[in-house]
Design an enzyme around this catalytic site. Structure first.
Site, mmCIF file in Angstrom:
data_model
loop_
_atom_site.group_PDB
_atom_site.id
_atom_site.type_symbol
_atom_site.label_atom_id
_atom_site.label_comp_id
_atom_site.label_asym_id
_atom_site.label_seq_id
_atom_site.Cartn_x
_atom_site.Cartn_y
_atom_site.Cartn_z
ATOM 1 N N CYS A 2 -36.121 -55.947 -64.018
ATOM 2 C CA CYS A 2 -36.619 -55.504 -65.327
ATOM 3 C C CYS A 2 -35.468 -55.002 -66.206
ATOM 4 O O CYS A 2 -34.431 -54.594 -65.695
ATOM 5 C CB CYS A 2 -37.606 -54.372 -65.143
ATOM 6 N N ARG A 27 -31.421 -61.208 -66.515
ATOM 7 C CA ARG A 27 -31.756 -60.426 -65.320
ATOM 8 C C ARG A 27 -33.005 -60.963 -64.618
ATOM 9 O O ARG A 27 -33.260 -60.615 -63.481
ATOM 10 C CB ARG A 27 -31.984 -58.962 -65.708
ATOM 11 N N TRP A 78 -40.314 -57.759 -64.599
ATOM 12 C CA TRP A 78 -40.341 -58.696 -63.468
ATOM 13 C C TRP A 78 -41.412 -58.153 -62.552
ATOM 14 O O TRP A 78 -41.275 -57.065 -61.978
ATOM 15 C CB TRP A 78 -38.972 -58.708 -62.793
ATOM 16 N N ASN A 104 -38.129 -49.027 -65.144
ATOM 17 C CA ASN A 104 -37.620 -49.911 -64.091
ATOM 18 C C ASN A 104 -37.681 -49.130 -62.785
ATOM 19 O O ASN A 104 -37.445 -47.923 -62.780
ATOM 20 C CB ASN A 104 -36.162 -50.280 -64.338
ATOM 21 N N GLY A 105 -37.943 -49.823 -61.689
ATOM 22 C CA GLY A 105 -37.993 -49.138 -60.398
ATOM 23 C C GLY A 105 -39.412 -49.136 -59.856
ATOM 24 O O GLY A 105 -40.274 -49.869 -60.342
ATOM 25 N N GLU A 485 -22.718 -70.449 -48.425
ATOM 26 C CA GLU A 485 -22.686 -70.202 -49.867
ATOM 27 C C GLU A 485 -22.979 -71.497 -50.644
ATOM 28 O O GLU A 485 -23.689 -71.475 -51.655
ATOM 29 C CB GLU A 485 -21.326 -69.599 -50.261
ATOM 30 N N LYS A 489 -26.071 -71.849 -53.266
ATOM 31 C CA LYS A 489 -25.904 -72.250 -54.675
ATOM 32 C C LYS A 489 -26.847 -73.392 -55.005
ATOM 33 O O LYS A 489 -27.527 -73.378 -56.023
ATOM 34 C CB LYS A 489 -24.467 -72.703 -54.975
ATOM 35 N N GLU A 492 -30.733 -72.299 -54.930
ATOM 36 C CA GLU A 492 -31.254 -71.365 -55.924
ATOM 37 C C GLU A 492 -31.335 -71.961 -57.320
ATOM 38 O O GLU A 492 -32.198 -71.569 -58.096
ATOM 39 C CB GLU A 492 -30.506 -70.030 -55.913
ATOM 40 N N HIS A 508 -27.814 -78.001 -31.907
ATOM 41 C CA HIS A 508 -28.759 -77.067 -31.293
ATOM 42 C C HIS A 508 -30.105 -77.062 -32.018
ATOM 43 O O HIS A 508 -30.872 -76.103 -31.863
ATOM 44 C CB HIS A 508 -28.148 -75.668 -31.238
ATOM 45 N N LYS A 607 -31.269 -61.355 -61.524
ATOM 46 C CA LYS A 607 -29.825 -61.207 -61.359
ATOM 47 C C LYS A 607 -29.496 -60.054 -60.427
ATOM 48 O O LYS A 607 -28.573 -60.127 -59.636
ATOM 49 C CB LYS A 607 -29.171 -60.986 -62.735
HETATM 50 O O1 M6R Z 1 -25.223 -57.829 -57.178
HETATM 51 P P1 M6R Z 1 -25.079 -58.225 -55.740
HETATM 52 O O2 M6R Z 1 -23.806 -58.901 -55.443
HETATM 53 O O3 M6R Z 1 -25.331 -57.079 -54.805
HETATM 54 O O4 M6R Z 1 -26.239 -59.263 -55.497
HETATM 55 C C1 M6R Z 1 -26.525 -59.759 -54.229
HETATM 56 C C2 M6R Z 1 -27.432 -60.957 -54.304
HETATM 57 O O5 M6R Z 1 -28.662 -60.614 -54.876
HETATM 58 C C3 M6R Z 1 -26.810 -62.096 -55.113
HETATM 59 O O6 M6R Z 1 -25.557 -62.447 -54.624
HETATM 60 C C4 M6R Z 1 -27.743 -63.331 -55.086
HETATM 61 O O7 M6R Z 1 -27.805 -63.851 -53.798
HETATM 62 C C5 M6R Z 1 -27.269 -64.382 -56.089
HETATM 63 N N1 M6R Z 1 -28.392 -64.955 -56.759
HETATM 64 C C6 M6R Z 1 -26.533 -65.498 -55.452
HETATM 65 O O8 M6R Z 1 -26.117 -66.441 -56.356
#
Ligand code: M6R
Length: 612
Positions: A2, A27, A78, A104-105, A485, A489, A492, A508, A607
């Site tokens: 949010c 965000r 959100w 927020n929260g 990673e 990428k 997502e 395995h 984000k």
């Molecule tokens: O702000 P942070 O690095 O703590 O965030 C961690 C994850 O939420 C963040 O890396 C998320 O996996 C991204 N969407 C990856 O691209």
């Protein structure tokens, strides 16, 4: 997640609030709303984008009203408690309709509070915890919004970043935080508050980062800071070190693409002033430990989530190989709930781009409770993790707006590498090796630039695979976390089901899924383990799976065996994950673009994950 914006000043509050919300769109959110004071309270909500809210506001409110309004609060939500509907969108009103709140929260005891208030005659029009807090503030209100907010927040369990306004005191807004950031921007005859500096930076670079349990009365020409018990506190004014342009697309189609291409510059900023060729070491002033203290550390515990967790996994190799220090990696949520064993000579390193990830923050607190020394590796200056850790190293990568983390990841790798170098030089790493590493680190921006020069070629390869439904990514050693990673990428932003595996794990189980329609991305840079991964590639080929390699330029084996090869420059083992991941970021971007995905705001993602 949010987003909050609040404004009081001499300018048009409605325009400023809506453009602030647009800057927070990255965000992740699913509804938005605004409340302003101008002869009474006006509120508007919309499900969907900020633009839909803007269309509604500019349709329903007269131009005279809009141009005369000087105070308001706004929010992007959100959904957590209740679906994304207009009723659930913030701002929420108290029972009298004279107090509006954005939040927020999560209010953890909202259910008890709601029952109590309902028994006293309160009626609620949403499913949210926030509306309960608005009503609670209303309960405490006797003409002074500050005391009402303090009184209500003392009843609350959970986390909050809030902004509240009320009809009776139309010359102020009250904000507060616990666990959810609020930044106060100090302008000339205007004060703008937000959950993130990117909504403020167009107005001023002078900001106050609120601490947990701070409450503030915000007026156009000043701020009165208190704690939750209404006792004055003082906080320093900081300067935002980047300008509004840094948070704009700058001609790129997407923030993600801009951030991928910004990496050479971001990495230069990460390195700047931090390499000490004289001592063959790194200068990391935020990591203010003496050589003796560093030599006494017995173990490093690297904690994070998502992409930051993958950086932690590569950090483990750095610390073990360069600093001769045992290192463990902890998924932050697992660490916080597992009752981990921590010693006073452990250094816990929390890695987080945002510095606000709920699980990583909780892991920091757990590690501190158990007596570890705790350091943060964060990008966002003044973020909660950066402040709570005290020790730490900023990335200086500039604002990362795209939900998919790109430049923060490569900067995290360099910071971890420099940390390992610094620790290594206090332990077993020779001057000669330290110097060689410094020289290599200096080359990183150019190496990344060389990968980016292959953008077009990578785009052509991506086109061949953009219709895939499943994808596997495999690697070994330093390239194992890189495979995770790469898969993250792709999944997502393109919504292709992508799995990252250690290449040895294929046999395995996962190999059962391979066939001609399931491509494999094999990470084949010329580093230890490559020969064995080549063997695994042969096994994939035997199941007719098409294989794309990321390999060192000119690698004949990769060219001979694989359908397609994305070439990256030759590097040492330490830097191989860095160049490999950049190539996979570009690949994922082009696949997602060809599939018409919403790259900067993928579905269901935020984000910064500030709730569990
Ligand atoms: O702000 P942070 O690095 O703590 O965030 C961690 C994850 O939420 C963040 O890396 C998320 O996996 C991204 N969407 C990856 O691209």
């Amino acid at each position: 997640m949010c987003g909050i914006v609040g404004y009081i000043g001499e300018d048009k509050a409605v325009d400023i609030l809506l453009s602030g919300l647009k800057r927070l769109e990255y965000r992740g959110y699913d509804s938005a709303g605004i409340a302003v004071l101008n002869g009474g309270m006006q509120v508007s909500h919309a499900v969907g984008k900020v633009q839909q809210l803007a269309d509604r506001v500019y349709r329903d409110w007269t131009p005279e009203f809009i141009s005369a309004t000087r105070l308001g609060i706004a929010h992007t939500r959100w959904a957590t408690h209740g679906p994304p509907t207009e009723n659930n969108a913030h701002p929420h009103l108290d029972q009298s309709g004279r107090i509006a709140l954005v939040h927020n929260g999560i209010i953890e005891n909202y259910s008890d509070l709601r029952q109590r208030l309902a028994a006293e005659g309160h009626t609620f029009s949403s499913d949210t915890d926030t509306e309960v807090l608005a009503h609670l503030i209303g309960e405490y209100f006797d003409g002074d919004l500050l005391s009402a907010v303090c009184g209500a927040l003392r009843q609350v369990e959970g986390t909050f970043g809030i902004a509240a306004i009320c009809v009776e005191q139309s010359d102020r807004m009250v904000v507060a935080r616990r666990g959810s950031p609020i930044v106060i921007g100090l302008g000339d005859q205007e004060t703008i508050v937000a959950s993130d500096a990117s909504a403020i930076v167009a107005h001023t670079d002078q900001v106050i980062y609120m601490d947990d349990d701070d409450v503030a009365v915000i007026e156009r020409d000043g701020v009165d800071l208190r704690n939750i018990h209404n006792v004055p506190v003082s906080r320093q004014v900081s300067r935002i070190e980047w300008d509004a342009k840094a948070a704009e697309k700058g001609g790129f189609e997407h923030f993600m693409l801009k951030e991928i291409f910004e990496q050479p510059e971001a990495l230069r900023n990460t390195i700047r002033g931090r390499l000490d060729l004289g001592r063959a070491s790194a200068i990391l002033s935020g990591l203010s430990l003496t050589s003796r203290e560093m030599a006494e550390i017995q173990r490093v515990v690297l904690m994070g989530c998502g992409t930051s967790l993958h950086a932690a996994m590569i950090g483990e190799y750095f610390f073990e190989d360069l600093a001769d220090l045992p290192a463990d990696v902890e998924q932050a949520a697992e660490f916080r709930y597992r009752n981990p064993i921590i010693h006073s000579r452990d250094l816990a390193v929390a890695i987080s781009q945002s510095g606000e990830t709920a699980d990583t923050l909780a892991a920091v607190r757990e590690a501190k409770n158990k007596g570890a020394l705790v350091a943060g590796v964060c990008n966002v200056v003044g973020s909660t993790i950066a402040r709570e850790t005290g020790l730490g190293v900023y990335l200086h990568a500039g604002p990362e707006i795209g939900v998919a983390s790109t430049k923060a990841f490569t900067s995290q790798l360099l910071v971890l590498l420099m940390m390992a170098l610094k620790f290594g030089r206090c332990r077993r790493l020779s001057r000669q090796s330290g110097e060689a590493l410094c020289r290599e680190i200096e080359q990183v921006p150019d190496l990344v630039q060389q990968v980016l020069q292959r953008n077009q070629q990578i785009a052509e390869i991506a086109a061949k695979y953009s219709a895939a439904r499943d994808f596997f990514f495999v690697g070994r050693g330093y390239l194992y976390p890189a495979a995770l990673e790469g898969a993250l990428k792709l999944k997502e932003i393109s919504y292709i089901h992508a799995e990252g595996y250690h290449a040895a794990e294929l046999k395995h189980g996962p190999i059962a899924l391979l066939h001609a329609d399931v491509p494999v991305m094999a990470l084949l840079c010329d580093v230890p383990g490559k020969e064995k991964t080549l063997g695994n590639v042969e096994e994939c080929k035997a199941r007719h799976a098409p294989v794309v390699a990321v390999a060192t330029e000119g690698d004949r084996d990769a060219i001979r065996i694989c359908e397609d090869v994305i070439e990256v420059p030759r590097t040492s083992t330490y830097l191989s994950p860095l160049v490999t991941v950049v190539a996979m970021q570009v690949f994922a971007y082009h696949v997602a673009r060809l599939r018409g995905c919403e790259i900067d705001q993928p579905r269901n993602l935020a984000k910064s994950v500030t709730v569990e």
